[in-house]
Design a protein around this motif. Structure first.
Motif, PDB file in Angstrom:
ATOM      1  N   LYS A  51       0.832  -1.206   0.000  1.00 31.43           N
ATOM      2  CA  LYS A  51       0.000   0.000   0.000  1.00 31.43           C
ATOM      3  C   LYS A  51       0.867   1.256   0.000  1.00 31.43           C
ATOM      4  O   LYS A  51       0.582   2.224  -0.704  1.00 31.43           O
ATOM      5  N   LEU A  52       1.941   1.225   0.799  1.00 28.27           N
ATOM      6  CA  LEU A  52       2.834   2.388   0.864  1.00 28.27           C
ATOM      7  C   LEU A  52       3.544   2.592  -0.473  1.00 28.27           C
ATOM      8  O   LEU A  52       3.685   3.732  -0.944  1.00 28.27           O
ATOM      9  N   SER A  53       3.952   1.514  -1.085  1.00 29.44           N
ATOM     10  CA  SER A  53       4.613   1.602  -2.390  1.00 29.44           C
ATOM     11  C   SER A  53       3.651   2.137  -3.449  1.00 29.44           C
ATOM     12  O   SER A  53       4.029   2.985  -4.273  1.00 29.44           O
ATOM     13  N   THR A  54       2.415   1.688  -3.417  1.00 25.52           N
ATOM     14  CA  THR A  54       1.408   2.179  -4.362  1.00 25.52           C
ATOM     15  C   THR A  54       1.151   3.666  -4.145  1.00 25.52           C
ATOM     16  O   THR A  54       1.076   4.444  -5.109  1.00 25.52           O
ATOM     17  N   PHE A  55       1.042   4.088  -2.893  1.00 24.94           N
ATOM     18  CA  PHE A  55       0.825   5.503  -2.585  1.00 24.94           C
ATOM     19  C   PHE A  55       2.010   6.351  -3.043  1.00 24.94           C
ATOM     20  O   PHE A  55       1.820   7.437  -3.609  1.00 24.94           O
ATOM     21  N   ALA A  56       3.230   5.843  -2.822  1.00 29.48           N
ATOM     22  CA  ALA A  56       4.422   6.596  -3.228  1.00 29.48           C
ATOM     23  C   ALA A  56       4.500   6.743  -4.743  1.00 29.48           C
ATOM     24  O   ALA A  56       4.933   7.784  -5.255  1.00 29.48           O
ATOM     25  N   SER A  57       4.080   5.740  -5.495  1.00 29.85           N
ATOM     26  CA  SER A  57       4.152   5.845  -6.959  1.00 29.85           C
ATOM     27  C   SER A  57       3.017   6.710  -7.518  1.00 29.85           C
ATOM     28  O   SER A  57       3.190   7.371  -8.538  1.00 29.85           O
ATOM     29  N   ARG A  58       1.862   6.740  -6.848  1.00 29.92           N
ATOM     30  CA  ARG A  58       0.744   7.553  -7.331  1.00 29.92           C
ATOM     31  C   ARG A  58       0.876   9.016  -6.925  1.00 29.92           C
ATOM     32  O   ARG A  58       0.496   9.907  -7.684  1.00 29.92           O
ATOM     33  N   GLN A  59       1.334   9.267  -5.699  1.00 34.42           N
ATOM     34  CA  GLN A  59       1.448  10.631  -5.179  1.00 34.42           C
ATOM     35  C   GLN A  59       2.878  10.874  -4.675  1.00 34.42           C
ATOM     36  O   GLN A  59       3.119  10.960  -3.469  1.00 34.42           O
ATOM     37  N   PHE A  63       3.888  11.970  -0.851  1.00 26.28           N
ATOM     38  CA  PHE A  63       4.622  10.947  -0.122  1.00 26.28           C
ATOM     39  C   PHE A  63       5.953  11.491   0.392  1.00 26.28           C
ATOM     40  O   PHE A  63       6.317  11.248   1.545  1.00 26.28           O
ATOM     41  N   SER A  66       5.305  13.846   3.305  1.00 25.81           N
ATOM     42  CA  SER A  66       4.930  13.091   4.510  1.00 25.81           C
ATOM     43  C   SER A  66       6.126  12.348   5.095  1.00 25.81           C
ATOM     44  O   SER A  66       6.316  12.318   6.327  1.00 25.81           O
TER      45      SER A  66
END
Length: 178
Positions: A51-59, A63, A66
């Motif tokens: 989930k963290l990796s997906t969030f980092a690649s999308r935003q 990221f 934060s």
């Protein structure tokens, strides 16, 4: 007679000194890994990482903002929490010591007071039992006529004293004579 050092023995001792920190680090790493696995199971950690990796690649901008906020704020927050917990523990231990001290001082008054009151209670009990025994003994030595009920008033009054010491009123006709 000193032993000669050979290049091979020097290499072996040098190899031992480099293996020792590596073995210590390996042991520490395996202990931390085991502790982390016990606290957070590996599948849960993998889901969080995904989930963290997906969030980092999308935003990526959000990221990075934060992550840097967390990185720079982690030390002050950790220091504050350790200060707060240690202050709380110090206050609790000081309160506990304070309470124990004053309880000890109060017990210095309580113990003699209990000794005096229990002695006084035993003395009163002994006097009561002794008085009862004395009166009972006197009762047995009293003349036999004093044990029977007698009329305190004249026979015409209609009032008799019963053996228990109570008075009974005689009934004449419809009314009670006093």
């Amino acid at each position: 007679m000193s032993a000669e050092t050979t290049p091979q023995s020097t290499r072996a001792s040098s190899n031992d000194t480099t293996k020792r920190p590596q073995a210590l680090l390996s042991t520490a790493y395996s202990y931390l890994q085991t502790s982390l696995d016990a606290a957070i199971p590996p599948p849960t950690r993998q889901r969080a990482y995904n989930k963290l990796s997906t969030f980092a690649s999308r935003q990526p901008i959000l990221f990075s903002f934060s992550a840097l906020q967390l990185l720079f704020s982690l030390l002050p927050i950790t220091l504050f929490l350790s200060f707060a917990i240690s202050t709380l523990l110090l206050a609790l231990s000081a309160a506990f010591a304070f309470a124990l001290f004053w309880i000890g001082v109060a017990s210095l008054f309580l113990v003699p007071t209990l000794f005096i009151t229990s002695s006084f209670a035993a003395l009163c009990w002994g006097a009561s039992v002794g008085g009862f025994m004395f009166v009972r003994k006197l009762y047995h030595y009293a003349p036999a006529g004093s044990h029977q009920g007698k009329s305190s008033d004249s026979p015409s009054s209609g009032v008799k004293t019963l053996p228990g010491g109570t008075k009974e009123e005689a009934v004449n006709g419809d009314h009670v004579e006093q």
